[in-house]
Design an enzyme around this catalytic site. Sequence first.
Site, PDB file in Angstrom:
ATOM      1  CD  GLU A 113       7.049   3.341   1.461  1.00 38.74           C
ATOM      2  OE1 GLU A 113       7.642   4.062   2.331  1.00 38.74           O
ATOM      3  OE2 GLU A 113       7.573   3.421   0.483  1.00 38.74           O
ATOM      4  CG  ASP A 137      -0.235   0.058   2.638  1.00 38.64           C
ATOM      5  OD1 ASP A 137       0.922  -0.187   2.800  1.00 38.64           O
ATOM      6  OD2 ASP A 137      -0.896   0.797   3.487  1.00 38.64           O
TER       7      ASP A 137
HETATM    8  C1  NOJ Z   1       8.898   3.736   6.415  1.00 36.66           C
HETATM    9  C2  NOJ Z   1       7.863   3.939   5.692  1.00 36.66           C
HETATM   10  O1  NOJ Z   1       7.753   4.590   4.538  1.00 36.66           O
HETATM   11  C3  NOJ Z   1       6.497   3.973   6.729  1.00 36.66           C
HETATM   12  O2  NOJ Z   1       5.330   3.988   5.883  1.00 36.66           O
HETATM   13  C4  NOJ Z   1       6.456   2.673   7.228  1.00 36.66           C
HETATM   14  O3  NOJ Z   1       5.509   2.759   8.341  1.00 36.66           O
HETATM   15  C5  NOJ Z   1       7.818   2.470   8.061  1.00 36.66           C
HETATM   16  N1  NOJ Z   1       8.842   2.620   7.121  1.00 36.66           N
HETATM   17  C6  NOJ Z   1       7.848   1.145   8.619  1.00 36.66           C
HETATM   18  O4  NOJ Z   1       7.789   0.232   7.599  1.00 36.66           O
HETATM   19  C1  NOJ Z   2       6.194   7.079   4.506  1.00 34.98           C
HETATM   20  C2  NOJ Z   2       4.710   7.353   4.096  1.00 34.98           C
HETATM   21  O1  NOJ Z   2       3.985   6.314   4.448  1.00 34.98           O
HETATM   22  C3  NOJ Z   2       4.811   6.995   2.090  1.00 34.98           C
HETATM   23  O2  NOJ Z   2       3.639   7.022   2.001  1.00 34.98           O
HETATM   24  C4  NOJ Z   2       5.725   8.067   1.766  1.00 34.98           C
HETATM   25  O3  NOJ Z   2       5.975   7.658   0.438  1.00 34.98           O
HETATM   26  C5  NOJ Z   2       7.247   7.936   2.236  1.00 34.98           C
HETATM   27  N1  NOJ Z   2       7.033   7.943   3.872  1.00 34.98           N
HETATM   28  C6  NOJ Z   2       8.184   9.120   1.984  1.00 34.98           C
HETATM   29  O4  NOJ Z   2       7.805  10.048   2.331  1.00 34.98           O
END
Ligand code: NOJ
Ligand code: NOJ
Length: 463
Positions: free
Chosen positions: A184, A181
């Site tokens: 991520e 999603d």
């Molecule tokens: C970084 C991701 O972008 C974020 O969405 C996620 O919650 C954390 N890592 C943990 O996987």
């Molecule tokens: C975490 C977020 O969940 C994700 O959507 C985003 O792409 C990355 N951070 C980088 O900003």
Amino acid sequence: MRAKSPQRWIHQDLERARELLLKNVSPPGAIPGAIVASPSRSNPDYYFHWVRDAGIVVKAVLSLYQSAAQPAARRRYLSLMIDFVDFSRHIQRTAARSPAGLGEPKFTIDGEPYSGPWGRPQHDGPAIRAIELTRLAFVLLDEGKRELVREKLYDAKLPTDSVIKTDLEYVSHHWREPCFDLWEEVWGHHFFTRLLERMALVEGAALAARLEDAGAARWYLEQSRALGDELLLHWDPGRNHLVATRDQDGWPSPRSGLDSSVIVATLGGYATEEDLPLEGVSPYPVDQEQVLATAAAVERAFEAMYLINDPSMPNAGIAIGRYPEDRYDGYRTDSLGNPWPSLTIAFASYYYKLAERYLRQERAVLTSTNLPFFQRLPLEDARFRPGEELLRGDPRFGAVVDALRRKGDAFLGRVHQHINPDGSLSEQMNRYTGCQQGAPDLSMNYAAYILAAEIGGHRRSSR
Ligand code: NOJ
Ligand code: NOJ
């Protein structure tokens, strides 16, 4: 007419958002066109070109381009976008080195796919990039720049050598497969990803048709219809909200499915439905009853969850997070999630958009599904009953539109309340104190702000 116009501070926050955003585009040492998610290189390291984040940034740059009055500013924005196009074409090629192919979510500023473990593939990235570049293509075609469009954006060839068609081929052949999603974290079929894939295919079909690629136009539309049928399955009548993920698998589980990304998706990745070259193509316009019900449910959940959403201040904008079960605090994932500026700003866009749509349609329809949304509007003694239609001329119609705009302003006000003195915004705002935390200077915040100010009509008098 709006009471107590908040124009001044919005202009100030907007102007800083514009300046800070541009710092993250083609930073020193990067291949031109690379856009970092944040300048932060450690704790957390966000110094990457995320395909999703970059696509949203380009949407904002396109809107700056379209509203810029001075030729020098227009040239600058156009050249940024063309650099982005060239960089995107480059990473579409290097993506072959990633096991996820075009579903690789992030690249170094040298244009290499990230090689560490990650939640991949993510299919929303190519969809968002296709949507924004298709919109750019339409703008350039309307300016008579057909050659530029054919050379840089869309060739009618197969195999293709152009950025948009490469993404559309990918989306049209891979949308049935599950993926990670936008957060991520979770594997499955996602409302956000699917709605954006669908928008990419519909808009891409319109561009293909305009550029005499009729067979492709037919294929993209066919796929968009099949995808539209899948989207319908995300409605949960028992919970009265759309569910973010189906066929879910992975960490962290289980989730309720309540998620602000559903609302963000209806904005077209922070864009607006009216930006579409075709009328009425979204099955989930902002006023669709299930979308309204979901917005109400998301607000209710976060209002109760974050201390900064003080119930004694009912007219303060609600700080919005990703989803109630979130454990990522911007540094680690075994903590507690927080509200995010970008999502709170996206809710402002949502309310502005909705007000605009009702005004254009000259009516708002109440149903038993969307009633909770209307009941949450800041209105004194307005009574609503399912089955009613509020028409222009009914005082309640004007009151609803006004309340929507005030609520939109309130979301921006909530972010303003916690903004750093220099106008910068991080990924998150602490749920207890409102302090900025997580990746500083997140590009998506500034892009979201530029777009919200545009939709809210706050940009007219700015540069
Ligand atoms: C970084 C991701 O972008 C974020 O969405 C996620 O919650 C954390 N890592 C943990 O996987
Ligand atoms: C975490 C977020 O969940 C994700 O959507 C985003 O792409 C990355 N951070 C980088 O900003």
